[in-house]
Design a protein around this motif. Structure first.
Motif, PDB file in Angstrom:
ATOM      1  N   PHE A 133     -18.882  25.335 -25.932  1.00 34.06           N
ATOM      2  CA  PHE A 133     -18.509  24.248 -26.828  1.00 34.06           C
ATOM      3  C   PHE A 133     -18.665  24.751 -28.257  1.00 34.06           C
ATOM      4  O   PHE A 133     -19.763  25.072 -28.687  1.00 34.06           O
ATOM      5  N   GLU A 134     -17.541  24.829 -28.965  1.00 34.57           N
ATOM      6  CA  GLU A 134     -17.550  25.374 -30.321  1.00 34.57           C
ATOM      7  C   GLU A 134     -16.864  24.404 -31.266  1.00 34.57           C
ATOM      8  O   GLU A 134     -15.802  23.849 -30.943  1.00 34.57           O
ATOM      9  N   VAL A 135     -17.465  24.195 -32.436  1.00 30.40           N
ATOM     10  CA  VAL A 135     -16.864  23.357 -33.474  1.00 30.40           C
ATOM     11  C   VAL A 135     -16.635  24.212 -34.707  1.00 30.40           C
ATOM     12  O   VAL A 135     -17.547  24.903 -35.164  1.00 30.40           O
ATOM     13  N   VAL A 136     -15.408  24.174 -35.238  1.00 25.01           N
ATOM     14  CA  VAL A 136     -15.104  24.874 -36.489  1.00 25.01           C
ATOM     15  C   VAL A 136     -14.758  23.837 -37.551  1.00 25.01           C
ATOM     16  O   VAL A 136     -14.276  22.746 -37.234  1.00 25.01           O
ATOM     17  N   GLU A 137     -15.018  24.188 -38.820  1.00 24.87           N
ATOM     18  CA  GLU A 137     -14.756  23.217 -39.893  1.00 24.87           C
ATOM     19  C   GLU A 137     -13.266  22.947 -40.037  1.00 24.87           C
ATOM     20  O   GLU A 137     -12.845  21.808 -40.207  1.00 24.87           O
ATOM     21  N   ALA A 138     -12.476  24.012 -40.019  1.00 22.51           N
ATOM     22  CA  ALA A 138     -11.030  23.829 -40.170  1.00 22.51           C
ATOM     23  C   ALA A 138     -10.309  24.983 -39.492  1.00 22.51           C
ATOM     24  O   ALA A 138     -10.810  26.107 -39.463  1.00 22.51           O
ATOM     25  N   THR A 139      -9.142  24.679 -38.958  1.00 19.13           N
ATOM     26  CA  THR A 139      -8.286  25.731 -38.395  1.00 19.13           C
ATOM     27  C   THR A 139      -6.858  25.234 -38.420  1.00 19.13           C
ATOM     28  O   THR A 139      -6.610  24.040 -38.653  1.00 19.13           O
ATOM     29  N   GLY A 174     -13.042  26.136 -18.882  1.00 15.79           N
ATOM     30  CA  GLY A 174     -13.993  25.155 -19.397  1.00 15.79           C
ATOM     31  C   GLY A 174     -14.430  25.382 -20.821  1.00 15.79           C
ATOM     32  O   GLY A 174     -15.323  24.687 -21.321  1.00 15.79           O
ATOM     33  N   ALA A 175     -13.810  26.336 -21.533  1.00 15.70           N
ATOM     34  CA  ALA A 175     -14.107  26.513 -22.956  1.00 15.70           C
ATOM     35  C   ALA A 175     -13.526  25.329 -23.730  1.00 15.70           C
ATOM     36  O   ALA A 175     -12.406  24.890 -23.465  1.00 15.70           O
ATOM     37  N   VAL A 176     -14.306  24.808 -24.682  1.00 14.09           N
ATOM     38  CA  VAL A 176     -13.876  23.687 -25.521  1.00 14.09           C
ATOM     39  C   VAL A 176     -13.930  24.127 -26.977  1.00 14.09           C
ATOM     40  O   VAL A 176     -14.956  24.652 -27.432  1.00 14.09           O
ATOM     41  N   LEU A 177     -12.847  23.923 -27.701  1.00 17.81           N
ATOM     42  CA  LEU A 177     -12.801  24.241 -29.131  1.00 17.81           C
ATOM     43  C   LEU A 177     -12.419  22.982 -29.892  1.00 17.81           C
ATOM     44  O   LEU A 177     -11.394  22.366 -29.601  1.00 17.81           O
ATOM     45  N   VAL A 178     -13.260  22.608 -30.866  1.00 24.06           N
ATOM     46  CA  VAL A 178     -13.056  21.393 -31.651  1.00 24.06           C
ATOM     47  C   VAL A 178     -12.941  21.783 -33.120  1.00 24.06           C
ATOM     48  O   VAL A 178     -13.666  22.658 -33.588  1.00 24.06           O
ATOM     49  N   PHE A 186      -9.924  16.434 -32.794  1.00 24.06           N
ATOM     50  CA  PHE A 186      -8.889  17.446 -32.632  1.00 24.06           C
ATOM     51  C   PHE A 186      -9.510  18.558 -31.803  1.00 24.06           C
ATOM     52  O   PHE A 186     -10.355  19.308 -32.307  1.00 24.06           O
ATOM     53  N   PHE A 187      -9.141  18.643 -30.540  1.00 23.17           N
ATOM     54  CA  PHE A 187      -9.795  19.636 -29.694  1.00 23.17           C
ATOM     55  C   PHE A 187      -8.862  20.140 -28.609  1.00 23.17           C
ATOM     56  O   PHE A 187      -7.843  19.514 -28.281  1.00 23.17           O
ATOM     57  N   SER A 188      -9.211  21.304 -28.064  1.00 29.10           N
ATOM     58  CA  SER A 188      -8.459  21.902 -26.964  1.00 29.10           C
ATOM     59  C   SER A 188      -9.435  22.403 -25.915  1.00 29.10           C
ATOM     60  O   SER A 188     -10.563  22.775 -26.230  1.00 29.10           O
ATOM     61  N   VAL A 189      -8.973  22.409 -24.663  1.00 22.78           N
ATOM     62  CA  VAL A 189      -9.793  22.901 -23.547  1.00 22.78           C
ATOM     63  C   VAL A 189      -8.980  23.919 -22.760  1.00 22.78           C
ATOM     64  O   VAL A 189      -7.748  23.847 -22.707  1.00 22.78           O
ATOM     65  N   LEU A 190      -9.686  24.850 -22.153  1.00 22.68           N
ATOM     66  CA  LEU A 190      -9.047  25.899 -21.357  1.00 22.68           C
ATOM     67  C   LEU A 190      -9.270  25.607 -19.875  1.00 22.68           C
ATOM     68  O   LEU A 190     -10.412  25.467 -19.427  1.00 22.68           O
ATOM     69  N   LEU A 191      -8.173  25.495 -19.140  1.00 19.34           N
ATOM     70  CA  LEU A 191      -8.246  25.180 -17.714  1.00 19.34           C
ATOM     71  C   LEU A 191      -7.524  26.255 -16.903  1.00 19.34           C
ATOM     72  O   LEU A 191      -6.504  26.797 -17.339  1.00 19.34           O
ATOM     73  N   ARG A 192      -8.075  26.544 -15.732  1.00 18.57           N
ATOM     74  CA  ARG A 192      -7.437  27.486 -14.793  1.00 18.57           C
ATOM     75  C   ARG A 192      -7.352  26.779 -13.432  1.00 18.57           C
ATOM     76  O   ARG A 192      -8.238  26.940 -12.585  1.00 18.57           O
ATOM     77  N   PRO A 193      -6.289  26.011 -13.201  1.00 16.95           N
ATOM     78  CA  PRO A 193      -6.212  25.182 -11.988  1.00 16.95           C
ATOM     79  C   PRO A 193      -6.022  25.977 -10.695  1.00 16.95           C
ATOM     80  O   PRO A 193      -6.334  25.492  -9.612  1.00 16.95           O
ATOM     81  N   SER A 198     -14.793  12.118 -18.918  1.00 21.08           N
ATOM     82  CA  SER A 198     -13.722  11.511 -18.126  1.00 21.08           C
ATOM     83  C   SER A 198     -12.719  12.574 -17.688  1.00 21.08           C
ATOM     84  O   SER A 198     -12.243  12.570 -16.540  1.00 21.08           O
ATOM     85  N   LEU A 199     -12.411  13.513 -18.589  1.00 22.20           N
ATOM     86  CA  LEU A 199     -11.482  14.592 -18.250  1.00 22.20           C
ATOM     87  C   LEU A 199     -12.063  15.474 -17.147  1.00 22.20           C
ATOM     88  O   LEU A 199     -11.351  15.852 -16.203  1.00 22.20           O
ATOM     89  N   GLU A 200     -13.344  15.769 -17.234  1.00 28.09           N
ATOM     90  CA  GLU A 200     -14.003  16.565 -16.193  1.00 28.09           C
ATOM     91  C   GLU A 200     -13.894  15.871 -14.829  1.00 28.09           C
ATOM     92  O   GLU A 200     -13.581  16.500 -13.812  1.00 28.09           O
TER      93      GLU A 200
END
Length: 285
Positions: free
Chosen positions: A38-44, A61-65, A89-96, A203-205
């Motif tokens: 779980f990582e939060v960046v100020e701006a991207t 399961g990596a989360v970037l906010v 504003f976030f993204s998650v990495l999934l490998r179904p 909920s997404l999990e």
């Protein structure tokens, strides 16, 4: 002698505190959880682009906010921008795979919409409906407005990056377009972004786990039925603006097993739309 005020930092808005990263990481990244970092960046520019670029080196399961996204993208490369700390504003990495066949991965943006709507109903006390295929709608002063959007993109052969942008505290004068909305304008009982982010990711999990355990089967996992129940597009007359400058008008009657929107046309036929812009022409009912 006059006293000048200290320069106001764009990060000092007391109404918009930063996300509580350590607490969120403790709550989300735990043994047995889907979320592995779980990582939060100020701006991207775009959390989706950043996460996709690093996908090969990251586990599922990596989360970037991002506290601010300067080049956020929606479908068709539309821009999504908002003031710092005014939304999620976030993204998650999934490998179904290999549990879920690739042809069912198209359900991921719809699944994320269901998860977000479910999580926000609990955490924000706001009714969020879904506009096919990937918009989150709220009601502001009796009008339906877009408060969020979802974008899923392949990252290599085995991964999908799913991004979500959600307007939380935007005021009327900050909206990018008059048809946009926010949770605050929809009278949310809570606009605490920590609570909202935790609720949506949990909920997404849960939804992702259920769908994956069912081999991605939208009916067996309950996803297809739940999506249809929360979809504001069904039951309405809509215009589908399709690739190749083609348009199709009809009543949206179903979401089929492939996640496509089924339209009943005036000539009595039915056509399934897999991609395109949908314009709601009249209210449901």
């Amino acid at each position: 002698m006059t006293h000048s005020e200290p320069p106001r930092s764009r990060w000092s808005d007391l109404d918009r505190p930063p996300l509580g990263t350590p607490g969120l990481r403790r709550a989300l990244v735990r043994p047995g959880s889907l979320w592995t970092s779980f990582e939060v960046v100020e701006a991207t520019g775009s959390t989706n682009s950043d996460l996709a670029a690093r996908a090969a080196d990251l586990p599922e399961g990596a989360v970037l906010v991002a506290e601010e996204q300067t080049a956020g993208r929606g479908r068709l490369d539309r821009r999504w921008s908002a003031p710092p700390r005014s939304g999620l504003f976030f993204s998650v990495l999934l490998r179904p795979g290999p549990d879920v066949p690739v042809e069912r991965w198209g359900w991921l943006p719809l699944l994320t919409g269901v998860a977000a709507a479910t999580g926000l109903a609990r955490a924000a006390g706001v009714d969020t409906s879904l506009k096919w295929p990937n918009d989150l709608l709220v009601t502001v002063a009796g009008q339906e407005r877009k408060a969020g959007g979802i974008l899923a993109e392949r990252a290599g052969t085995d991964a999908v990056v799913v991004g979500l942008g959600l307007n939380v505290t935007l005021r009327e004068d900050e909206l990018p377009v008059p048809t946009a909305g926010s949770l605050a304008l929809a009278d949310a009982v809570s606009t605490d972004r920590d609570t909202l982010l935790r609720g949506v990711l949990r909920s997404l999990e849960q939804w992702y786990g259920t769908w994956r355990a069912a081999g991605g089967d939208p009916a067996a996992s309950g996803l297809q039925e739940t999506y249809a129940a929360g979809c504001a597009t069904l039951g309405r007359t809509v215009r589908a603006e399709l690739p190749g400058d083609r348009a199709l008008t009809g009543e949206a009657v179903a979401v089929d097993g492939d996640g496509r929107l089924v339209l009943a046309t005036a000539d009595g036929g039915r056509e399934a739309v897999g991609a395109g812009d949908i314009v709601h022409l009249r209210p449901a009912g």
